[in-house]
Design an enzyme around this catalytic site. Structure first.
Site, mmCIF file in Angstrom:
data_model
loop_
_atom_site.group_PDB
_atom_site.id
_atom_site.type_symbol
_atom_site.label_atom_id
_atom_site.label_comp_id
_atom_site.label_asym_id
_atom_site.label_seq_id
_atom_site.Cartn_x
_atom_site.Cartn_y
_atom_site.Cartn_z
ATOM 1 C CG HIS A 84 14.855 11.809 -48.323
ATOM 2 N ND1 HIS A 84 15.360 10.693 -48.953
ATOM 3 C CD2 HIS A 84 14.012 12.376 -49.218
ATOM 4 C CE1 HIS A 84 14.843 10.593 -50.164
ATOM 5 N NE2 HIS A 84 14.015 11.601 -50.349
ATOM 6 C CG ASN A 212 21.364 14.447 -51.677
ATOM 7 O OD1 ASN A 212 20.774 13.426 -52.016
ATOM 8 N ND2 ASN A 212 20.770 15.633 -51.600
ATOM 9 C CD1 TRP A 213 21.440 15.747 -55.128
ATOM 10 C CD2 TRP A 213 20.112 14.332 -56.229
ATOM 11 N NE1 TRP A 213 20.153 16.227 -55.048
ATOM 12 C CE2 TRP A 213 19.321 15.377 -55.720
ATOM 13 C CE3 TRP A 213 19.487 13.314 -56.966
ATOM 14 C CZ2 TRP A 213 17.940 15.450 -55.930
ATOM 15 C CZ3 TRP A 213 18.117 13.397 -57.161
ATOM 16 C CH2 TRP A 213 17.366 14.448 -56.651
ATOM 17 C CG ASP A 221 16.984 8.125 -47.343
ATOM 18 O OD1 ASP A 221 16.115 8.395 -46.489
ATOM 19 O OD2 ASP A 221 17.290 8.905 -48.264
ATOM 20 C CG ASN A 327 17.301 16.811 -52.372
ATOM 21 O OD1 ASN A 327 18.240 16.104 -52.748
ATOM 22 N ND2 ASN A 327 16.036 16.499 -52.569
ATOM 23 N N GLY A 660 9.866 12.220 -55.588
ATOM 24 C CA GLY A 660 8.477 11.816 -55.426
ATOM 25 C C GLY A 660 8.399 10.299 -55.381
ATOM 26 C CG ASN A 661 9.552 7.304 -58.425
ATOM 27 O OD1 ASN A 661 9.836 7.814 -59.507
ATOM 28 N ND2 ASN A 661 8.568 6.442 -58.281
ATOM 29 C CB SER A 662 11.870 9.880 -52.185
ATOM 30 O OG SER A 662 12.979 10.402 -52.836
ATOM 31 C CG PHE A 678 17.896 6.403 -50.949
ATOM 32 C CD1 PHE A 678 18.340 5.111 -51.109
ATOM 33 C CD2 PHE A 678 18.844 7.405 -50.731
ATOM 34 C CE1 PHE A 678 19.699 4.802 -51.062
ATOM 35 C CE2 PHE A 678 20.213 7.116 -50.684
ATOM 36 C CZ PHE A 678 20.642 5.803 -50.852
HETATM 37 N N1 ARG Z 1 18.375 13.270 -53.244
HETATM 38 C C1 ARG Z 1 17.249 12.712 -52.527
HETATM 39 C C2 ARG Z 1 15.987 12.877 -53.315
HETATM 40 O O1 ARG Z 1 15.713 13.920 -53.838
HETATM 41 C C3 ARG Z 1 17.026 13.349 -51.210
HETATM 42 C C4 ARG Z 1 18.066 13.100 -50.246
HETATM 43 C C5 ARG Z 1 17.926 13.922 -49.004
HETATM 44 N N2 ARG Z 1 19.219 13.978 -48.370
HETATM 45 C C6 ARG Z 1 19.974 15.092 -48.255
HETATM 46 N N3 ARG Z 1 21.205 14.956 -47.869
HETATM 47 N N4 ARG Z 1 19.519 16.305 -48.499
HETATM 48 O O2 ARG Z 1 15.176 11.987 -53.370
#
Ligand code: ARG
Length: 727
Positions: A84, A212-213, A221, A327, A660-662, A678
């Site tokens: 992502h 997601n989440w 990811d 998101n 941002g840690n992503s 992620f």
């Molecule tokens: N929840 C994730 C984050 O903010 C982002 C995932 C993106 N995926 C999605 N299905 N929109 O780090």
């Protein structure tokens, strides 16, 4: 309990660390010596002091993508991050005929790599210096808000300009604890970034916005970039002749990964947390801002869906925008839910009561800080009076023609001033990015969708009370007498039809040409969107000046409030660490499951079989056939994990992370790469404001799943060979 140590470099924070709080906390590198014991006790095998060396191992291998984190995983500048996080670049290079989002992308050799989205950067932090006295230089008690704002702004810009004398670097002054401290960050900036590999979305975004989440999760990811520099090894603009960057440090990839309970840590760039906001701010954000912002996001998502077909050129252009909108729509939804059923606000109010009593119990304290909270709240309330309008104008920026016109016009306005006085975003240092932004409109714009977004937001706009409306706007659109009641959408549509027919801002050539035009040309322009930008500038500028004045006034109170709060926390042995602000932090903890609800326990690992169990064949649960076959035949290769009898896909950790840690590498006790962080679980999203040890869980891609897919599904063996894989 220790007393606050008044070291200049670690003001106020030294104590924090002593209240042994595993898991919670996003620590600044310079704080690590103060938590060395806890780190070692938690299982870190390196000398904790080594982590403070920004250019040493492992810090030197951690980079920022601006909004995401990443790491060097080879001596050839290979960079690992989340799917992502590289999604925008995959989208940018996708067309309906060659849909890389759908099919994935793999460069089998360096020359097959694709340029990332224009404006992509890789930042390597090399120096962090405290500059609080320099930022506050010349500020006096008697200054009004605008003067204070200007002083801080000018001091910061001057520091940045000095630091950027060496043009390989990007520098920034960042405030900590709401302006109690400032630090200057110096980052080597790599400007030639290329896309190397991303799995198909049916792996990299498996589960999509449904999952997601959430946990349990089965998302691959991950994605790869490569950093390129000039032949001299220095950052350079894109050129065929550039060569892969050779980082001083890169991470080893440990394919045994980690087990339940193992030490893990994440070094990365968390974006924003709000753990020290006032009760008033909390209530307003959760009961007003989030519900409204969520609704606008959902509305724009619906519009894009309605006006573009899955897989069409138009839809592909908006996939990246859609992912971002969805998101945070879901993120806000979770926070509203947690807020409504929980006791967050009451606890905040109690804290403020106790803080007030604590201040009142000491005359000196009361004299120094007594007014801080009430003064701060008073100002924030003034700021919030226009929040309905500001939110609408904010979401109106999803409309590309209007935002392009206002940005180009503003550039011309700023160009009339000496460089140092220009507004942030419009200085010489910003022009390359500005230009790249103007270029990327081509791959992110569809006329119909753009128009629909503007109509939707104007529909909300006309419902605003008179005093919040922008007169020049109303006049331009012929909405001066319009309210929600008598709003004539048809008429507005006609006006917009004409504007879109006439505008030339949809041409890249035009946009780039306008970057060099003097203000007088804008004032003469016949382009309807530029006319609107010109006509509304004075009013928009007045709004901006008012909000700067308020920001300057708030600066007289927020740092004081934070100082009082920190003193109170220290006195009560409660942890204090700076809120996330997109700067380099360390968080550590363990692999660990959790109980999201009474009666439910989540195990820390998911497995390949879980992918098959979720699969429906319909997006977002449409794993590639080849992958399903491999799983059904139990072809795990060398990546199965005994304890779970399969290949682990994702795992849970106790780390304190946020957006941002992503893309941050998840590191084991020797700082080897064992996965990528992620996401966070649904129940922990409110943790950005209200951390709860029991519910806070980070979600990681297991390195074994990455390697298994790369080897067995995508045949990315060239990359596996390139990395240093250890056991
Ligand atoms: N929840 C994730 C984050 O903010 C982002 C995932 C993106 N995926 C999605 N299905 N929109 O780090």
């Amino acid at each position: 309990m220790r007393q606050l140590t008044k070291l200049l470099m670690l003001p106020a924070l030294a104590l924090t660390a002593s209240s042994a709080l595993a898991d919670e906390g996003m620590w600044q590198p310079n704080q690590l010596p103060t938590i060395a014991k806890q780190l070692t006790k938690a299982g870190l095998k390196l000398n904790p002091n080594d982590l403070t060396d920004l250019t040493g191992f492992p810090m030197g291998a951690i980079v920022s993508l601006g909004g995401c984190t990443a790491s060097f995983v080879s001596d050839q500048g290979l960079v690992a991050s989340n799917h992502h996080c590289v999604y925008g670049s995959v989208q940018y290079n996708s067309t309906a005929e060659n849909n890389l989002l759908k099919n994935g992308f793999l460069a089998k050799s360096f020359d097959e790599e694709l340029p990332a989205t224009p404006g992509s950067r890789i930042y390597v932090t090399e120096e962090i210096t405290e500059v609080t006295p320099l930022v506050n230089a010349g500020i006096t008690e008697g200054m009004n808000g605008s003067e204070r704002y200007k002083a801080i702004d000018t001091n910061s810009k001057t520091l940045v300009a000095e630091c950027e004398n060496d043009d390989r670097y990007r520098c920034s002054v960042v405030n900590f604890h709401g302006g109690l401290e400032y630090y200057l960050f110096k980052q080597l900036t790599i400007r030639d970034v290329r896309l190397v590999h991303a799995p198909a979305s049916s792996i990299g975004k498996y589960g999509g916005d449904v999952d997601n989440w959430m946990w349990p999760r089965h998302t691959g990811d991950y994605g790869f970039y490569r950093a390129y520099v000039g032949k001299d090894g220095q950052p350079a603009d894109f050129s065929k002749d550039n060569v892969p960057y050779k980082p001083k440090h890169h991470l080893k990839v440990n394919k045994s990964s980690v087990d339940d309970g193992d030490y893990i840590m994440v070094l990365g760039y968390p974006g924003r947390t709000n753990r020290y906001r006032t009760a008033y701010e909390v209530e307003n954000t959760f009961t007003w801002t989030y519900p409204n912002a969520k609704a606008y996001r959902e509305e724009i998502i619906d519009l894009i869906h309605t006006h573009s077909e899955e897989g069409s050129e138009a839809r592909i252009k908006y996939e990246s925008t859609l992912a971002g909108l969805a998101n945070y729509a879901k993120n806000y939804g979770s926070m509203i839910h947690s807020y409504n059923k929980g006791t967050f606000l009451e606890r905040k109010q109690t804290l403020e009561k106790k803080l007030t009593q604590w201040l009142q119990s000491d005359k000196k304290r009361q004299a120094k800080y007594g007014e801080a909270l009430s003064g701060l709240n008073k100002l924030i309330k003034i700021d919030d009076q226009q929040q309905a309008r500001d939110l609408i104008l904010g979401y109106m920026r999803y409309n590309k023609m209007l935002s392009t016109a206002t940005s180009l016009h503003r550039l011309a306005v700023e160009n009339e001033k000496p460089n140092i006085e220009r507004e942030r975003g419009y200085q010489e240092r910003d022009l390359a990015r500005f230009e790249q932004g103007m270029k990327s409109v081509d791959r992110r714009y569809d006329e119909t969708i753009d128009k629909e977004i503007l109509i939707a937001m104007l529909t909300h706009y006309v419902a605003l009370p008179k005093e919040e409306r922008i007169k020049s706007f109303d006049k331009f659109f012929g909405l001066s007498k319009t309210t929600a009641k008598n709003f004539n959408e048809k008429k507005l549509r006609k006006t917009l039809e004409k504007m879109y027919k006439k505008t030339q801002l949809n041409s890249q050539e035009q946009r780039l040409a306008l970057m060099n035009k003097p203000l007088s040309d804008f004032e003469k322009s016949k382009d309807p969107f530029i006319k609107l930008a010109v006509a509304s500038f004075k009013e928009r500028k007045a709004i901006e000046d008012t909000s700067k004045e308020l920001a300057g006034n708030i600066q007289a109170y927020r740092p004081k409030y934070m100082e009082a709060l920190i003193a109170y926390f220290n006195d009560n042995n409660l942890p204090v660490y700076a809120d996330a602000n997109s700067t380099l932090r360390i968080t550590y903890g363990n692999v660990k499951g959790y109980s999201p609800q009474d009666g439910l326990t989540a195990t820390p690992y998911t497995t390949l079989e879980g992918i098959v169990a979720k699969d429906t064949g319909i997006a977002p649960f449409d794993a590639p056939k080849k992958q399903l076959e491999l799983i059904n035949n139990k072809q795990y290769g060398e990546y199965a994990k005994k304890a779970i009898g399969s290949v682990p896909v994702n795992y849970l950790g106790t780390l304190d992370i946020t957006g941002g840690n992503s893309g941050s590498p998840t590191l084991n006790d020797k700082a080897e790469f064992v996965g990528l962080v992620f996401d966070g679980v649904y129940e922990s999203i409110i943790g950005d404001w209200d951390y709860d040890k029991k519910l806070n869980r980070s979600i990681h891609v297991d390195v074994r799943y990455m390697l298994w897919v790369m080897e067995h599904v995508d045949g990315a063996t060239n990359l596996i060979e390139e990395m240093d894989i250890v056991e």
